[in-house]
Design a protein around this motif. Structure first.
Motif, PDB file in Angstrom:
ATOM      1  N   ARG A  41       0.950  -1.142  -0.334  1.00 18.38           N
ATOM      2  CA  ARG A  41      -0.176  -0.044  -0.445  1.00 18.38           C
ATOM      3  C   ARG A  41       0.627   0.999   0.375  1.00 18.38           C
ATOM      4  O   ARG A  41       2.498   1.183   0.345  1.00 18.38           O
ATOM      5  N   GLY A  42       0.132   2.235   0.306  1.00 20.06           N
ATOM      6  CA  GLY A  42       0.910   3.657  -0.166  1.00 20.06           C
ATOM      7  C   GLY A  42       1.492   3.690   1.547  1.00 20.06           C
ATOM      8  O   GLY A  42       0.758   3.193   1.862  1.00 20.06           O
ATOM      9  N   LEU A  43       2.024   4.922   1.284  1.00 20.61           N
ATOM     10  CA  LEU A  43       2.430   5.593   2.774  1.00 20.61           C
ATOM     11  C   LEU A  43       1.131   6.737   3.242  1.00 20.61           C
ATOM     12  O   LEU A  43       0.501   7.150   2.712  1.00 20.61           O
ATOM     13  N   PHE A  88       9.008   3.751   8.085  1.00 22.22           N
ATOM     14  CA  PHE A  88      10.609   4.630   7.086  1.00 22.22           C
ATOM     15  C   PHE A  88      10.835   5.711   8.170  1.00 22.22           C
ATOM     16  O   PHE A  88       9.698   6.535   8.100  1.00 22.22           O
ATOM     17  N   PHE A  98      14.629   8.404   2.182  1.00 20.96           N
ATOM     18  CA  PHE A  98      13.943   7.063   3.078  1.00 20.96           C
ATOM     19  C   PHE A  98      14.698   6.903   2.481  1.00 20.96           C
ATOM     20  O   PHE A  98      16.026   5.546   2.055  1.00 20.96           O
ATOM     21  N   GLY A  99      14.898   5.857   4.314  1.00 21.49           N
ATOM     22  CA  GLY A  99      15.814   4.903   5.238  1.00 21.49           C
ATOM     23  C   GLY A  99      14.765   3.650   4.285  1.00 21.49           C
ATOM     24  O   GLY A  99      14.169   3.453   4.123  1.00 21.49           O
ATOM     25  N   PRO A 100      15.904   2.667   5.042  1.00 23.26           N
ATOM     26  CA  PRO A 100      15.161   1.190   4.192  1.00 23.26           C
ATOM     27  C   PRO A 100      14.610   0.371   4.861  1.00 23.26           C
ATOM     28  O   PRO A 100      13.390   0.070   4.480  1.00 23.26           O
ATOM     29  N   GLY A 101      13.829   1.385   6.217  1.00 22.49           N
ATOM     30  CA  GLY A 101      12.698   0.611   6.757  1.00 22.49           C
ATOM     31  C   GLY A 101      13.346  -0.486   8.159  1.00 22.49           C
ATOM     32  O   GLY A 101      13.635  -1.222   7.741  1.00 22.49           O
TER      33      GLY A 101
ATOM     34  N   TYR B  36       8.168   8.847  -6.605  1.00 16.69           N
ATOM     35  CA  TYR B  36       9.427   7.606  -6.362  1.00 16.69           C
ATOM     36  C   TYR B  36       8.935   6.614  -7.145  1.00 16.69           C
ATOM     37  O   TYR B  36       7.970   6.294  -7.080  1.00 16.69           O
ATOM     38  N   GLN B  38       9.354   1.512  -6.014  1.00 20.93           N
ATOM     39  CA  GLN B  38      10.161   1.359  -5.184  1.00 20.93           C
ATOM     40  C   GLN B  38       9.871  -0.898  -5.337  1.00 20.93           C
ATOM     41  O   GLN B  38       8.824  -1.076  -5.411  1.00 20.93           O
ATOM     42  N   GLN B  42      12.204  -3.021  -0.236  1.00 20.20           N
ATOM     43  CA  GLN B  42      13.541  -2.166   0.038  1.00 20.20           C
ATOM     44  C   GLN B  42      12.133  -0.500   0.120  1.00 20.20           C
ATOM     45  O   GLN B  42      11.131  -0.222  -0.171  1.00 20.20           O
ATOM     46  N   SER B  43      12.557   0.277  -0.088  1.00 18.14           N
ATOM     47  CA  SER B  43      12.834   1.453   0.481  1.00 18.14           C
ATOM     48  C   SER B  43      12.178   2.486  -0.786  1.00 18.14           C
ATOM     49  O   SER B  43      12.712   1.757  -1.872  1.00 18.14           O
ATOM     50  N   LEU B  44      11.839   3.312  -0.699  1.00 16.77           N
ATOM     51  CA  LEU B  44      11.566   4.250  -1.691  1.00 16.77           C
ATOM     52  C   LEU B  44      12.588   4.837  -2.126  1.00 16.77           C
ATOM     53  O   LEU B  44      13.448   5.811  -1.656  1.00 16.77           O
ATOM     54  N   GLU B  59      16.722  12.755  -9.938  1.00 17.14           N
ATOM     55  CA  GLU B  59      17.355  12.000  -9.433  1.00 17.14           C
ATOM     56  C   GLU B  59      18.938  12.124 -10.349  1.00 17.14           C
ATOM     57  O   GLU B  59      18.281  11.292 -11.531  1.00 17.14           O
ATOM     58  N   PHE B  91       6.590  -0.334  -7.680  1.00  9.60           N
ATOM     59  CA  PHE B  91       5.723  -0.025  -7.786  1.00  9.60           C
ATOM     60  C   PHE B  91       6.536   1.574  -7.911  1.00  9.60           C
ATOM     61  O   PHE B  91       6.970   1.681  -7.082  1.00  9.60           O
ATOM     62  N   ILE B  93       4.966   5.749  -6.613  1.00  7.40           N
ATOM     63  CA  ILE B  93       4.290   5.933  -5.637  1.00  7.40           C
ATOM     64  C   ILE B  93       4.144   7.387  -5.933  1.00  7.40           C
ATOM     65  O   ILE B  93       5.484   8.160  -6.054  1.00  7.40           O
ATOM     66  N   PHE B 107       1.062  11.192   0.603  1.00  7.20           N
ATOM     67  CA  PHE B 107       1.546   9.824  -0.481  1.00  7.20           C
ATOM     68  C   PHE B 107       0.107   9.523  -1.031  1.00  7.20           C
ATOM     69  O   PHE B 107      -0.922   9.371  -0.538  1.00  7.20           O
ATOM     70  N   GLY B 108       0.520   9.537  -2.189  1.00  9.16           N
ATOM     71  CA  GLY B 108      -0.381   8.937  -3.104  1.00  9.16           C
ATOM     72  C   GLY B 108      -0.631   7.305  -2.765  1.00  9.16           C
ATOM     73  O   GLY B 108       0.150   6.462  -2.397  1.00  9.16           O
ATOM     74  N   GLY B 110       0.205   4.399  -4.583  1.00  8.79           N
ATOM     75  CA  GLY B 110       1.083   3.886  -5.294  1.00  8.79           C
ATOM     76  C   GLY B 110       0.579   3.435  -6.595  1.00  8.79           C
ATOM     77  O   GLY B 110      -0.756   3.290  -6.742  1.00  8.79           O
TER      78      GLY B 110
END
Lengths: 108, 116
Positions: A41-43, A88, A98-101, B36, B38, B42-44, B59, B91, B93, B107-108, B110
């Motif tokens: 899902r989204g953040l 995160f 962002f960090g890796p979480g 973003y 993802q 893993q992270s964004l 970027e 993914f 986002i 945030f949306g 995704g």
């Protein structure tokens, strides 16, 4: 080098316990933010703490920021199964990174 | 308030085709929008930052010609993945902020892109 590195990478606790996640970063920042992401899902934005703040609270969440150590922590008190998600940290300095979480599992 | 939507939520396309993903701020004006990417577990990774009416800032390592970003209005930004390949499956986002990029980002949900 990567900004916003979370620790631990995965955390499993029992419902009712507190969960603490840490985030370290390397360069100076304007603010640091914590987000939650449920699987696929989204953040969801949880909390923003500015560089001149040391602690913020929001419900069961408590965030601290130590700019001298370049670290932040997110504490979730009295955890619930619904808190199971990835968390995160994201730092805004020159860039927004962002960090890796941390994958948190709260077992009923 | 501060709701961001994305469309579509999941898209499957053939290799070589282009796919457009929309990001909308539903109840506020977004001065700045972000895209973003993802990968699983893993992270964004920030791909680009766009301000309404101006060109996006990409970027390092993100191909501008492959990932076209248009921030046509204060409520809409689009990401077009051109000539998609299986390695573009990911993914995607978007997020939006009312002010500058230092403000809170919303945030949306995704968009999952699968390229066959």
């Amino acid at each position: 080098s990567q900004q916003g590195e979370e620790d631990p990478q995965a955390l499993s606790i029992q419902e009712g316990e507190n969960a603490t996640m840490n985030c370290s970063y390397k360069t100076s920042i304007n603010n640091l933010q914590w987000y939650r992401q449920n699987s696929g899902r989204g953040l969801v934005h949880l909390i923003l703490i500015r560089s001149n703040e040391r602690e913020k609270h929001s419900g069961r969440l408590r965030v601290t920021l130590d700019t001298s150590k370049k670290s932040s922590s997110l504490l979730i008190t009295a955890s619930r199964a619904a808190d199971t998600a990835s968390y995160f940290c994201a730092t805004y300095g020159q860039n927004f990174v962002f960090g890796p979480g941390t994958r948190l599992s709260v077992l009923p | 308030g501060a709701v961001v939507s994305q469309h579509p939520s999941w898209v499957i396309c053939k290799s070589g085709t282009s796919v457009k993903i929309e990001c909308r701020s539903l109840d506020f004006q977004a001065t700045t929008m972000f895209w973003y990417r993802q990968f699983p577990k893993q992270s964004l990774m920030l791909m680009a930052t766009s301000n309404e009416g101006s060109k996006a800032t990409y970027e390092q390592g993100v191909e501008k010609d492959k990932f076209l970003i248009n921030h046509a209005s204060l409520t809409l930004s689009t990401l077009t993945v051109t000539s998609a390949h299986p390695e573009d499956s990911s993914f995607y986002i978007c997020s939006a902020s009312r002010g500058s990029s230092t403000d809170t980002q919303y945030f949306g949900p995704g968009t999952r892109l699968t390229v066959l």
